[in-house]
Design an enzyme around this catalytic site. Sequence first.
Site, PDB file in Angstrom:
ATOM      1  N   ARG A  83      39.604  44.454  49.184  1.00  0.00           N
ATOM      2  CA  ARG A  83      38.361  45.046  49.713  1.00  0.00           C
ATOM      3  C   ARG A  83      37.232  44.962  48.672  1.00  0.00           C
ATOM      4  NH1 ARG A  83      37.832  43.968  53.932  1.00  0.00           N
ATOM      5  NH2 ARG A  83      35.992  45.288  54.027  1.00  0.00           N
ATOM      6  N   ILE A  84      37.510  45.430  47.445  1.00  0.00           N
ATOM      7  CA  ILE A  84      36.444  45.473  46.439  1.00  0.00           C
ATOM      8  C   ILE A  84      36.121  44.065  45.937  1.00  0.00           C
ATOM      9  CG2 ILE A  84      35.812  46.327  44.135  1.00  0.00           C
ATOM     10  CD1 ILE A  84      35.590  48.396  46.457  1.00  0.00           C
ATOM     11  N   ASP A 101      44.185  35.949  43.148  1.00  0.00           N
ATOM     12  CA  ASP A 101      44.828  36.960  43.999  1.00  0.00           C
ATOM     13  C   ASP A 101      46.226  36.427  44.320  1.00  0.00           C
ATOM     14  OD1 ASP A 101      43.783  39.508  45.825  1.00  0.00           O
ATOM     15  OD2 ASP A 101      45.416  38.403  46.789  1.00  0.00           O
ATOM     16  N   SER A 153      34.832  55.432  39.548  1.00  0.00           N
ATOM     17  CA  SER A 153      35.284  55.347  40.950  1.00  0.00           C
ATOM     18  C   SER A 153      34.069  55.470  41.856  1.00  0.00           C
ATOM     19  CB  SER A 153      36.251  56.495  41.252  1.00  0.00           C
ATOM     20  OG  SER A 153      35.539  57.721  41.185  1.00  0.00           O
ATOM     21  N   CYS A 154      34.270  55.195  43.134  1.00  0.00           N
ATOM     22  CA  CYS A 154      33.156  55.332  44.086  1.00  0.00           C
ATOM     23  C   CYS A 154      32.718  56.793  44.181  1.00  0.00           C
ATOM     24  CB  CYS A 154      33.550  54.784  45.452  1.00  0.00           C
ATOM     25  SG  CYS A 154      35.083  55.449  46.112  1.00  0.00           S
ATOM     26  N   THR A 155      33.683  57.724  44.084  1.00  0.00           N
ATOM     27  CA  THR A 155      33.330  59.147  44.200  1.00  0.00           C
ATOM     28  C   THR A 155      32.608  59.640  42.944  1.00  0.00           C
ATOM     29  OG1 THR A 155      35.582  59.658  43.482  1.00  0.00           O
ATOM     30  CG2 THR A 155      35.160  59.769  45.833  1.00  0.00           C
ATOM     31  N   HIS A 194      37.215  60.767  52.747  1.00  0.00           N
ATOM     32  CA  HIS A 194      37.225  59.325  52.445  1.00  0.00           C
ATOM     33  C   HIS A 194      37.848  58.540  53.595  1.00  0.00           C
ATOM     34  CE1 HIS A 194      37.695  55.626  50.136  1.00  0.00           C
ATOM     35  NE2 HIS A 194      37.089  56.197  49.119  1.00  0.00           N
ATOM     36  N   THR A 228      43.581  63.370  43.976  1.00  0.00           N
ATOM     37  CA  THR A 228      42.338  62.774  43.464  1.00  0.00           C
ATOM     38  C   THR A 228      42.141  63.138  42.004  1.00  0.00           C
ATOM     39  OG1 THR A 228      39.922  62.728  43.632  1.00  0.00           O
ATOM     40  CG2 THR A 228      40.972  64.739  44.382  1.00  0.00           C
ATOM     41  N   ARG A 275      41.785  61.806  53.438  1.00  0.00           N
ATOM     42  CA  ARG A 275      41.503  60.501  54.057  1.00  0.00           C
ATOM     43  C   ARG A 275      41.350  60.723  55.562  1.00  0.00           C
ATOM     44  NH1 ARG A 275      43.815  56.332  50.773  1.00  0.00           N
ATOM     45  NH2 ARG A 275      43.116  56.835  48.661  1.00  0.00           N
TER      46      ARG A 275
HETATM   47  N1  LIG Z   1      38.323  50.329  48.575  1.00  0.00           N
HETATM   48  C1  LIG Z   1      37.478  51.207  48.036  1.00  0.00           C
HETATM   49  O1  LIG Z   1      36.729  51.902  48.716  1.00  0.00           O
HETATM   50  C2  LIG Z   1      37.389  51.337  46.528  1.00  0.00           C
HETATM   51  C3  LIG Z   1      36.221  51.876  45.977  1.00  0.00           C
HETATM   52  C4  LIG Z   1      36.105  51.982  44.587  1.00  0.00           C
HETATM   53  C5  LIG Z   1      37.171  51.574  43.776  1.00  0.00           C
HETATM   54  N2  LIG Z   1      38.302  51.073  44.373  1.00  0.00           N
HETATM   55  C6  LIG Z   1      39.399  50.675  43.463  1.00  0.00           C
HETATM   56  O2  LIG Z   1      39.420  49.246  43.386  1.00  0.00           O
HETATM   57  C7  LIG Z   1      40.789  48.811  43.240  1.00  0.00           C
HETATM   58  C8  LIG Z   1      41.112  47.837  44.375  1.00  0.00           C
HETATM   59  O3  LIG Z   1      40.987  48.538  45.605  1.00  0.00           O
HETATM   60  P1  LIG Z   1      40.880  47.748  46.987  1.00  0.00           P
HETATM   61  O4  LIG Z   1      40.544  48.784  48.000  1.00  0.00           O
HETATM   62  O5  LIG Z   1      40.026  46.536  46.844  1.00  0.00           O
HETATM   63  O6  LIG Z   1      42.415  47.329  47.164  1.00  0.00           O
HETATM   64  P2  LIG Z   1      43.011  46.129  48.021  1.00  0.00           P
HETATM   65  O7  LIG Z   1      42.184  45.884  49.223  1.00  0.00           O
HETATM   66  O8  LIG Z   1      44.458  46.433  48.191  1.00  0.00           O
HETATM   67  O9  LIG Z   1      42.835  44.857  47.047  1.00  0.00           O
HETATM   68  C9  LIG Z   1      43.625  44.587  45.931  1.00  0.00           C
HETATM   69  C10 LIG Z   1      43.903  43.093  45.929  1.00  0.00           C
HETATM   70  O10 LIG Z   1      44.500  42.706  44.694  1.00  0.00           O
HETATM   71  C11 LIG Z   1      45.648  41.917  44.991  1.00  0.00           C
HETATM   72  N3  LIG Z   1      46.604  41.986  43.910  1.00  0.00           N
HETATM   73  C12 LIG Z   1      47.691  42.813  43.791  1.00  0.00           C
HETATM   74  N4  LIG Z   1      48.331  42.552  42.630  1.00  0.00           N
HETATM   75  C13 LIG Z   1      47.652  41.567  42.023  1.00  0.00           C
HETATM   76  C14 LIG Z   1      47.820  40.869  40.800  1.00  0.00           C
HETATM   77  N5  LIG Z   1      48.845  41.147  39.987  1.00  0.00           N
HETATM   78  N6  LIG Z   1      46.945  39.887  40.469  1.00  0.00           N
HETATM   79  C15 LIG Z   1      45.903  39.598  41.295  1.00  0.00           C
HETATM   80  N7  LIG Z   1      45.696  40.223  42.475  1.00  0.00           N
HETATM   81  C16 LIG Z   1      46.552  41.200  42.834  1.00  0.00           C
HETATM   82  C17 LIG Z   1      46.168  42.505  46.290  1.00  0.00           C
HETATM   83  O11 LIG Z   1      47.061  41.623  46.909  1.00  0.00           O
HETATM   84  P3  LIG Z   1      48.240  42.262  47.870  1.00  0.00           P
HETATM   85  O12 LIG Z   1      47.506  42.899  49.017  1.00  0.00           O
HETATM   86  O13 LIG Z   1      49.045  41.078  48.235  1.00  0.00           O
HETATM   87  O14 LIG Z   1      48.972  43.270  47.022  1.00  0.00           O
HETATM   88  C18 LIG Z   1      44.867  42.684  47.056  1.00  0.00           C
HETATM   89  O15 LIG Z   1      44.420  41.488  47.649  1.00  0.00           O
HETATM   90  C19 LIG Z   1      41.638  50.095  43.259  1.00  0.00           C
HETATM   91  O16 LIG Z   1      41.869  50.504  41.937  1.00  0.00           O
HETATM   92  C20 LIG Z   1      40.763  51.100  43.976  1.00  0.00           C
HETATM   93  O17 LIG Z   1      41.044  52.421  43.598  1.00  0.00           O
HETATM   94  C21 LIG Z   1      38.429  50.916  45.704  1.00  0.00           C
END
Ligand SMILES: NC(=O)c1ccc[n+]([C@@H]2O[C@H](COP(=O)([O-])OP(=O)(O)OC[C@H]3O[C@@H](n4cnc5c(N)ncnc54)[C@H](OP(=O)(O)O)[C@@H]3O)[C@@H](O)[C@H]2O)c1
Length: 348
Positions: A15-16, A40, A159-161, A187, A219, A242
């Site tokens: 997502r990010i 990825d 973090s976003c929060t 969230h 959190t 959530r």
């Molecule tokens: N989403 C939000 O609103 C948000 C906001 C602020 C911060 N964050 C933070 O940003 C981080 C990512 O969140 P996200 O929501 O983007 O998660 P996500 O959608 O699950 O994305 C993570 C990606 O990284 C991949 N990945 C896993 N292990 C890996 C590795 N060893 N090497 C390279 N890629 C790998 C995952 O693949 P698989 O799916 O195959 O495991 C997935 O495609 C988290 O720490 C989260 O707390 C998220």
Amino acid sequence: MSNPPYRVALNGYGRIGRCVLRAHYERGASAEFRIVALNDLADQASVEYLTRFDSTHGRFPGAVRVEGDRLCLNGDALQVLRVPTPEAVDWAALGIDLVLECSGVYHSRADGERFLRAGAPRVLFSQPMASEHDVDATIVYGVNQQRLAGDEKLVSNASCTTNCSVPLLKLLNEAIGLEYISITTIHSAMNDQPVIDAYHHEDLRRTRSAFQSVIPVSTGLARGIERLLPELSGRIQAKAVRVPTLNVSCLDITLQTARDTSAEEVNRVLRRAAEQGPLQGLLDYTELPHASCDFNHDPHSAIVDGSQTRVSGPRLVNLLAWFDNEWGFANRMLDVASHWLSVAAARQ
Ligand SMILES: NC(=O)c1ccc[n+]([C@@H]2O[C@H](COP(=O)([O-])OP(=O)(O)OC[C@H]3O[C@@H](n4cnc5c(N)ncnc54)[C@H](OP(=O)(O)O)[C@@H]3O)[C@@H](O)[C@H]2O)c1
């Protein structure tokens, strides 16, 4: 360090990671840096497909296709890697100046050093680290990016929060004074929750279907705020739930102030900061009758909903602030990356 445009890579294209890449293009693909590689676990067909189509943010605004190991976007060719460990990527051979770590699986200084040893000169993490000592700085853009001196190796974008709450708390603490703070994060669902109940996470409630329930989750927001605003240490509590929506979240913030105040005064402080000064473009203010989906794809870190400000007591303030947890945060990753690269270059 190379000359501009600097070379940036994404590690983790979820997502990010995808929002960061897309925001980079929607902002006009800054002349300062180019995103030249992404890593990825996904195969290239999925990378192409999920870049082109997005249930939350719509279609990618431009041409997307994969050619061999390259993702071609609007004439640029990004190298696509599928390497599970950071030390197995030759970041130096790719000429990378900065890795934007968006997988969320690396939390410690030892993890960050795995990237550095493999030739990445700098890493910006898309989450708060386990402890503040795991990075050289934790930055909330608009509040403390000036503390970056350019010689840091590991930085967290918080973090976003934290990005939503810290600017508001800092403003109100300076203008009115804050005694105690209690925050509830409401969230939208995330990829660490299953669609249907499944063994999934050490937090038992995260084993439950994301689309059936409102789910309290753990959190670290109070700790995250204290890292940025140590003057408030020991006076903050936070909890999070959530909710079954795809994107956009809000903070319900309760504040005990140090002196009497009013909803008008609180709103005046926040509206002014949204209109002028260093938080312009990061903080927004509205009194329109909005629902969360109105803020989808909104790049601000926080949008104060002044229609929801309440004061009772008259030292008990309650506020509502919206944020697009994906898009706002992805834009801050780009802001911090851009600022950090420019101070690092100036230092040389
Ligand atoms: N989403 C939000 O609103 C948000 C906001 C602020 C911060 N964050 C933070 O940003 C981080 C990512 O969140 P996200 O929501 O983007 O998660 P996500 O959608 O699950 O994305 C993570 C990606 O990284 C991949 N990945 C896993 N292990 C890996 C590795 N060893 N090497 C390279 N890629 C790998 C995952 O693949 P698989 O799916 O195959 O495991 C997935 O495609 C988290 O720490 C989260 O707390 C998220």
